[in-house]
Design an enzyme around this catalytic site. Structure first.
Site, PDB file in Angstrom:
ATOM      1  CG  HIS A  64      -0.372   0.091   2.714  1.00 50.34           C
ATOM      2  ND1 HIS A  64       0.664  -0.879   3.102  1.00 50.34           N
ATOM      3  CD2 HIS A  64      -0.416   1.107   3.404  1.00 50.34           C
ATOM      4  CE1 HIS A  64       1.031  -0.354   4.164  1.00 50.34           C
ATOM      5  NE2 HIS A  64       0.497   0.794   4.384  1.00 50.34           N
ATOM      6  CG  HIS A  66       0.009   4.459   4.798  1.00 53.43           C
ATOM      7  ND1 HIS A  66      -0.703   3.704   5.490  1.00 53.43           N
ATOM      8  CD2 HIS A  66      -0.827   5.512   4.584  1.00 53.43           C
ATOM      9  CE1 HIS A  66      -1.859   4.084   5.655  1.00 53.43           C
ATOM     10  NE2 HIS A  66      -1.946   5.525   5.038  1.00 53.43           N
ATOM     11  CG  ASP A  68       4.971   2.896   7.048  1.00 56.73           C
ATOM     12  OD1 ASP A  68       4.111   3.384   6.243  1.00 56.73           O
ATOM     13  OD2 ASP A  68       4.722   2.088   7.940  1.00 56.73           O
ATOM     14  CG  HIS A  69       4.464  -0.008   3.924  1.00 51.26           C
ATOM     15  ND1 HIS A  69       4.286  -1.361   4.370  1.00 51.26           N
ATOM     16  CD2 HIS A  69       3.977   0.374   5.053  1.00 51.26           C
ATOM     17  CE1 HIS A  69       3.894  -1.634   5.635  1.00 51.26           C
ATOM     18  NE2 HIS A  69       3.656  -0.586   6.059  1.00 51.26           N
ATOM     19  CG  HIS A 145      -3.741  -0.489   6.352  1.00 53.79           C
ATOM     20  ND1 HIS A 145      -3.531  -0.124   8.006  1.00 53.79           N
ATOM     21  CD2 HIS A 145      -2.900   0.475   5.821  1.00 53.79           C
ATOM     22  CE1 HIS A 145      -2.637   0.433   7.997  1.00 53.79           C
ATOM     23  NE2 HIS A 145      -2.003   0.839   6.902  1.00 53.79           N
ATOM     24  CG  ASP A 213       1.004  -1.602   7.399  1.00 55.98           C
ATOM     25  OD1 ASP A 213       2.154  -2.488   7.547  1.00 55.98           O
ATOM     26  OD2 ASP A 213       1.250  -0.291   7.627  1.00 55.98           O
TER      27      ASP A 213
HETATM   28 ZN   LIG Z   1       2.962   0.392   7.754  1.00 59.81          ZN
END
Ligand SMILES: [Zn+2]
Length: 302
Positions: A64, A66, A68-69, A145, A213
Protein backbone atom coordinates in the site's frame (compact mmCIF):
# COMPACT_ATOMS: atom_id res chain seq x y z
CA UNK A 1 14.48 -23.27 -1.69
CA UNK A 2 13.54 -19.78 -0.55
CA UNK A 3 15.52 -17.23 1.47
CA UNK A 4 13.68 -14.41 3.18
CA UNK A 5 15.67 -11.39 4.37
CA UNK A 6 14.04 -8.74 6.52
CA UNK A 7 15.56 -5.35 5.71
CA UNK A 8 13.12 -3.35 7.81
CA UNK A 9 10.71 -4.42 10.55
CA UNK A 10 9.36 -1.34 12.34
CA UNK A 11 5.92 0.26 11.96
CA UNK A 12 5.14 3.90 10.99
CA UNK A 13 7.99 5.67 12.80
CA UNK A 14 11.49 4.21 12.47
CA UNK A 15 13.93 3.77 15.33
CA UNK A 16 17.72 3.66 15.46
CA UNK A 17 17.85 -0.09 15.00
CA UNK A 18 14.65 -0.76 13.09
CA UNK A 19 13.99 0.44 9.58
CA UNK A 20 10.80 0.79 7.60
CA UNK A 21 9.32 -2.34 5.98
CA UNK A 22 11.21 -4.13 3.19
CA UNK A 23 11.45 -7.88 2.70
CA UNK A 24 13.56 -9.68 0.11
CA UNK A 25 12.49 -13.08 -1.16
CA UNK A 26 15.03 -15.11 -3.12
CA UNK A 27 13.80 -18.17 -4.99
CA UNK A 28 16.41 -20.78 -5.87
CA UNK A 29 15.99 -23.40 -8.57
CA UNK A 30 18.70 -23.90 -11.20
CA UNK A 31 18.46 -20.10 -11.31
CA UNK A 32 17.82 -17.37 -8.72
CA UNK A 33 14.96 -14.88 -8.78
CA UNK A 34 14.91 -11.92 -6.39
CA UNK A 35 11.79 -10.05 -5.33
CA UNK A 36 11.31 -7.10 -2.98
CA UNK A 37 8.14 -6.71 -0.93
CA UNK A 38 7.62 -3.11 0.23
CA UNK A 39 10.35 -0.53 0.07
CA UNK A 40 10.38 1.83 3.04
CA UNK A 41 12.82 4.70 3.54
CA UNK A 42 16.43 3.54 3.77
CA UNK A 43 15.89 0.27 1.90
CA UNK A 44 18.89 0.79 -0.41
CA UNK A 45 21.21 1.26 2.58
CA UNK A 46 19.76 -1.82 4.26
CA UNK A 47 20.62 -3.75 1.09
CA UNK A 48 24.20 -2.52 1.45
CA UNK A 49 24.33 -3.84 5.03
CA UNK A 50 23.04 -7.24 3.91
CA UNK A 51 24.67 -9.79 1.58
CA UNK A 52 22.20 -8.88 -1.19
CA UNK A 53 22.36 -6.48 -4.13
CA UNK A 54 19.44 -4.28 -5.09
CA UNK A 55 20.59 -4.59 -8.72
CA UNK A 56 19.34 -8.20 -8.67
CA UNK A 57 15.71 -7.25 -7.95
CA UNK A 58 13.38 -8.54 -10.66
CA UNK A 59 10.10 -7.17 -9.39
CA UNK A 60 8.84 -5.05 -6.50
CA UNK A 61 5.54 -5.60 -4.72
CA UNK A 62 4.09 -2.68 -2.72
CA UNK A 63 1.31 -3.59 -0.27
CA UNK A 64 0.00 0.00 0.00
CA UNK A 65 1.04 3.59 -0.54
CA UNK A 66 1.91 4.78 2.95
CA UNK A 67 5.39 6.31 3.03
CA UNK A 68 6.78 3.70 5.44
CA UNK A 69 6.13 1.10 2.69
CA UNK A 70 7.16 2.96 -0.47
CA UNK A 71 9.34 6.03 0.26
CA UNK A 72 12.50 4.01 -0.47
CA UNK A 73 11.41 3.53 -4.09
CA UNK A 74 12.34 7.08 -5.08
CA UNK A 75 16.06 6.86 -4.21
CA UNK A 76 16.26 3.16 -5.10
CA UNK A 77 15.11 3.72 -8.69
CA UNK A 78 17.47 6.67 -9.07
CA UNK A 79 20.42 4.67 -7.69
CA UNK A 80 19.63 1.79 -10.07
CA UNK A 81 19.74 4.39 -12.83
CA UNK A 82 23.15 5.71 -11.69
CA UNK A 83 24.42 2.12 -11.48
CA UNK A 84 23.39 1.73 -15.13
CA UNK A 85 20.58 -0.76 -14.72
CA UNK A 86 19.21 -1.78 -18.07
CA UNK A 87 16.84 -4.61 -17.34
CA UNK A 88 13.19 -3.69 -16.88
CA UNK A 89 11.68 -3.33 -13.41
CA UNK A 90 8.03 -4.08 -12.70
CA UNK A 91 6.26 -2.66 -9.68
CA UNK A 92 2.99 -4.22 -8.52
CA UNK A 93 0.53 -2.74 -6.05
CA UNK A 94 -2.97 -1.36 -5.61
CA UNK A 95 -3.19 1.74 -7.83
CA UNK A 96 0.46 1.19 -8.82
CA UNK A 97 0.14 2.89 -12.20
CA UNK A 98 -0.83 6.20 -10.61
CA UNK A 99 1.75 6.18 -7.82
CA UNK A 100 4.68 4.86 -9.87
CA UNK A 101 3.99 7.52 -12.47
CA UNK A 102 4.03 10.17 -9.68
CA UNK A 103 7.34 8.82 -8.35
CA UNK A 104 8.96 8.85 -11.78
CA UNK A 105 7.86 12.48 -12.23
CA UNK A 106 9.52 13.61 -8.98
CA UNK A 107 12.67 15.65 -9.34
CA UNK A 108 15.04 15.93 -12.29
CA UNK A 109 16.42 12.68 -13.66
CA UNK A 110 16.35 10.79 -16.92
CA UNK A 111 15.25 7.21 -16.49
CA UNK A 112 17.42 4.85 -18.55
CA UNK A 113 15.62 1.55 -17.95
CA UNK A 114 11.95 0.60 -18.36
CA UNK A 115 9.81 0.77 -15.23
CA UNK A 116 6.41 -0.83 -15.60
CA UNK A 117 3.57 -0.56 -13.10
CA UNK A 118 0.84 -3.16 -12.64
CA UNK A 119 -2.36 -2.43 -10.71
CA UNK A 120 -3.58 -5.24 -8.46
CA UNK A 121 -7.19 -5.50 -7.24
CA UNK A 122 -7.77 -4.08 -3.76
CA UNK A 123 -11.46 -4.81 -3.25
CA UNK A 124 -13.33 -8.06 -2.75
CA UNK A 125 -12.32 -11.52 -1.58
CA UNK A 126 -10.66 -13.07 -4.60
CA UNK A 127 -7.11 -14.37 -4.78
CA UNK A 128 -5.54 -12.98 -7.97
CA UNK A 129 -2.51 -14.47 -9.70
CA UNK A 130 -0.50 -11.42 -10.70
CA UNK A 131 2.62 -13.17 -12.02
CA UNK A 132 3.27 -16.76 -13.03
CA UNK A 133 6.13 -18.92 -14.33
CA UNK A 134 6.46 -22.69 -14.84
CA UNK A 135 7.79 -22.99 -11.28
CA UNK A 136 5.77 -20.57 -9.16
CA UNK A 137 3.10 -17.93 -9.01
CA UNK A 138 2.73 -14.69 -7.10
CA UNK A 139 -0.74 -13.86 -5.87
CA UNK A 140 -2.48 -11.00 -4.11
CA UNK A 141 -5.64 -10.52 -2.07
CA UNK A 142 -7.19 -7.36 -0.58
CA UNK A 143 -6.75 -6.86 3.20
CA UNK A 144 -8.17 -4.44 5.77
CA UNK A 145 -6.21 -1.24 6.35
CA UNK A 146 -7.07 2.47 6.33
CA UNK A 147 -6.19 2.75 2.60
CA UNK A 148 -6.26 0.25 -0.32
CA UNK A 149 -3.90 -2.55 0.76
CA UNK A 150 -3.15 -6.09 -0.35
CA UNK A 151 -1.33 -9.14 0.96
CA UNK A 152 1.03 -11.04 -1.36
CA UNK A 153 1.70 -14.76 -1.61
CA UNK A 154 4.67 -16.47 -3.24
CA UNK A 155 3.56 -19.98 -4.12
CA UNK A 156 5.83 -22.57 -5.64
CA UNK A 157 3.93 -25.05 -7.80
CA UNK A 158 3.47 -28.62 -6.65
CA UNK A 159 5.67 -30.94 -8.66
CA UNK A 160 6.27 -34.61 -9.30
CA UNK A 161 9.35 -36.20 -7.80
CA UNK A 162 10.57 -39.69 -8.68
CA UNK A 163 10.55 -42.40 -6.02
CA UNK A 164 13.73 -44.40 -6.60
CA UNK A 165 12.37 -47.54 -4.91
CA UNK A 166 9.43 -47.61 -7.29
CA UNK A 167 11.78 -47.06 -10.23
CA UNK A 168 13.63 -50.19 -9.23
CA UNK A 169 10.35 -52.13 -8.88
CA UNK A 170 9.43 -51.19 -12.44
CA UNK A 171 12.97 -51.89 -13.61
CA UNK A 172 13.41 -48.41 -15.00
CA UNK A 173 16.87 -46.92 -15.29
CA UNK A 174 17.62 -43.25 -14.68
CA UNK A 175 17.85 -41.10 -17.79
CA UNK A 176 16.36 -38.20 -19.72
CA UNK A 177 13.07 -40.10 -20.10
CA UNK A 178 12.31 -39.34 -16.44
CA UNK A 179 12.29 -35.64 -17.23
CA UNK A 180 9.82 -36.33 -20.02
CA UNK A 181 7.73 -38.48 -17.68
CA UNK A 182 7.53 -35.65 -15.12
CA UNK A 183 6.58 -33.18 -17.84
CA UNK A 184 4.13 -35.23 -19.86
CA UNK A 185 2.80 -37.59 -17.20
CA UNK A 186 3.30 -40.71 -19.29
CA UNK A 187 6.06 -42.37 -21.37
CA UNK A 188 6.66 -45.57 -23.18
CA UNK A 189 9.62 -47.44 -21.71
CA UNK A 190 10.81 -50.68 -23.32
CA UNK A 191 7.43 -51.16 -24.93
CA UNK A 192 5.51 -50.53 -21.70
CA UNK A 193 3.37 -47.55 -20.78
CA UNK A 194 4.59 -45.93 -17.54
CA UNK A 195 2.51 -43.32 -15.75
CA UNK A 196 4.04 -40.73 -13.44
CA UNK A 197 1.81 -41.80 -10.57
CA UNK A 198 3.27 -45.34 -10.82
CA UNK A 199 6.77 -44.17 -9.91
CA UNK A 200 6.38 -40.63 -8.57
CA UNK A 201 4.95 -38.66 -5.68
CA UNK A 202 3.78 -35.06 -5.45
CA UNK A 203 6.12 -32.70 -3.64
CA UNK A 204 4.12 -29.77 -2.31
CA UNK A 205 5.40 -26.36 -3.36
CA UNK A 206 6.60 -23.87 -0.77
CA UNK A 207 4.28 -21.04 0.19
CA UNK A 208 5.15 -17.69 1.81
CA UNK A 209 2.59 -14.97 2.60
CA UNK A 210 3.24 -11.34 3.54
CA UNK A 211 0.20 -9.43 4.81
CA UNK A 212 1.39 -5.83 4.64
CA UNK A 213 -0.53 -3.64 7.10
CA UNK A 214 -3.86 -5.07 8.13
CA UNK A 215 -6.24 -5.53 10.98
CA UNK A 216 -7.41 -9.14 11.49
CA UNK A 217 -8.79 -10.18 8.13
CA UNK A 218 -10.58 -13.22 6.68
CA UNK A 219 -8.76 -12.76 3.38
CA UNK A 220 -5.41 -13.22 5.12
CA UNK A 221 -6.65 -16.57 6.39
CA UNK A 222 -7.85 -17.49 2.92
CA UNK A 223 -4.52 -16.82 1.19
CA UNK A 224 -2.40 -18.23 4.05
CA UNK A 225 -3.98 -21.68 4.38
CA UNK A 226 -1.25 -24.25 5.15
CA UNK A 227 1.51 -21.74 4.27
CA UNK A 228 5.09 -22.59 5.19
CA UNK A 229 5.62 -19.04 6.39
CA UNK A 230 3.15 -16.30 7.28
CA UNK A 231 4.72 -12.85 7.75
CA UNK A 232 2.05 -10.85 9.58
CA UNK A 233 1.57 -7.27 10.74
CA UNK A 234 1.86 -7.28 14.54
CA UNK A 235 2.16 -3.61 15.39
CA UNK A 236 0.98 -3.84 19.00
CA UNK A 237 0.58 -5.96 22.07
CA UNK A 238 -3.09 -6.63 22.79
CA UNK A 239 -3.22 -4.11 25.67
CA UNK A 240 -1.89 -1.29 23.47
CA UNK A 241 -4.25 -1.61 20.51
CA UNK A 242 -5.65 1.90 20.22
CA UNK A 243 -6.56 2.12 16.56
CA UNK A 244 -8.20 -0.24 14.14
CA UNK A 245 -5.83 -0.25 11.18
CA UNK A 246 -3.39 -2.92 12.40
CA UNK A 247 -3.24 -6.39 13.92
CA UNK A 248 -1.96 -7.19 17.39
CA UNK A 249 0.50 -9.95 18.20
CA UNK A 250 -2.43 -12.05 19.43
CA UNK A 251 -4.52 -11.41 16.30
CA UNK A 252 -1.68 -12.66 14.11
CA UNK A 253 -1.07 -15.74 16.25
CA UNK A 254 -4.77 -16.65 16.17
CA UNK A 255 -4.86 -16.53 12.38
CA UNK A 256 -1.66 -18.58 12.08
CA UNK A 257 -3.19 -21.25 14.30
CA UNK A 258 -6.55 -21.23 12.56
CA UNK A 259 -5.20 -21.73 9.04
CA UNK A 260 -2.47 -24.17 10.01
CA UNK A 261 0.65 -22.30 8.90
CA UNK A 262 4.00 -23.87 9.75
CA UNK A 263 5.78 -20.76 10.90
CA UNK A 264 4.63 -17.28 11.90
CA UNK A 265 6.94 -14.27 11.64
CA UNK A 266 5.73 -11.06 13.22
CA UNK A 267 6.85 -7.75 11.75
CA UNK A 268 5.86 -4.06 11.53
CA UNK A 269 6.52 -3.81 15.26
CA UNK A 270 5.88 -0.46 16.94
CA UNK A 271 9.08 1.37 17.99
CA UNK A 272 7.71 1.52 21.55
CA UNK A 273 8.73 -2.13 22.11
CA UNK A 274 12.38 -2.48 22.95
CA UNK A 275 11.98 -5.79 24.75
CA UNK A 276 10.75 -8.17 22.08
CA UNK A 277 10.61 -11.14 24.46
CA UNK A 278 7.30 -9.85 25.71
CA UNK A 279 5.82 -9.95 22.20
CA UNK A 280 7.22 -13.40 21.55
CA UNK A 281 5.76 -14.70 24.80
CA UNK A 282 2.30 -13.32 24.05
CA UNK A 283 2.30 -14.85 20.55
CA UNK A 284 3.64 -18.22 21.67
CA UNK A 285 0.85 -18.65 24.17
CA UNK A 286 -1.37 -19.07 21.11
CA UNK A 287 0.98 -20.20 18.34
CA UNK A 288 4.24 -21.82 19.35
CA UNK A 289 6.23 -21.56 16.16
CA UNK A 290 6.51 -17.76 16.17
CA UNK A 291 9.51 -15.54 15.53
CA UNK A 292 9.71 -11.76 15.95
CA UNK A 293 11.44 -10.27 12.91
CA UNK A 294 14.56 -8.17 13.35
CA UNK A 295 16.32 -6.05 10.76
CA UNK A 296 18.73 -8.13 8.59
CA UNK A 297 17.31 -11.43 9.91
CA UNK A 298 17.40 -14.20 7.31
CA UNK A 299 15.17 -17.28 7.17
CA UNK A 300 15.58 -20.30 4.93
CA UNK A 301 12.45 -22.12 3.78
CA UNK A 302 12.87 -25.64 2.40
ZN1 LIG B 1 3.01 0.60 7.82
Amino acid sequence: MINITFLGTVSGIPSLNRNHPAIVLEYFSNYRDVFLFDCGEGTQKQFMKSDLSFMDIEKIFITHWHADHFAGLIPLIQTMNLEKRQKPLTIYGPEAERFVSDILDLGYFGLRFPVKAVNVPFEGNEITTIYETDDYEIQSIPVLHSVPTVAFCFKEKDRWNIDEKKLAEFNIKKGPWLKKLKKEGEIEYKGKKIKIKDVGYVKKGLKVVYTGDTKPCENVGKISKDADVLIHDATFLEEDVSEKAHASVKDAAKIAKKVNVKQLILTHISRRYTNLDELEKEAKEIFKNTIIAKDLMKIKVK
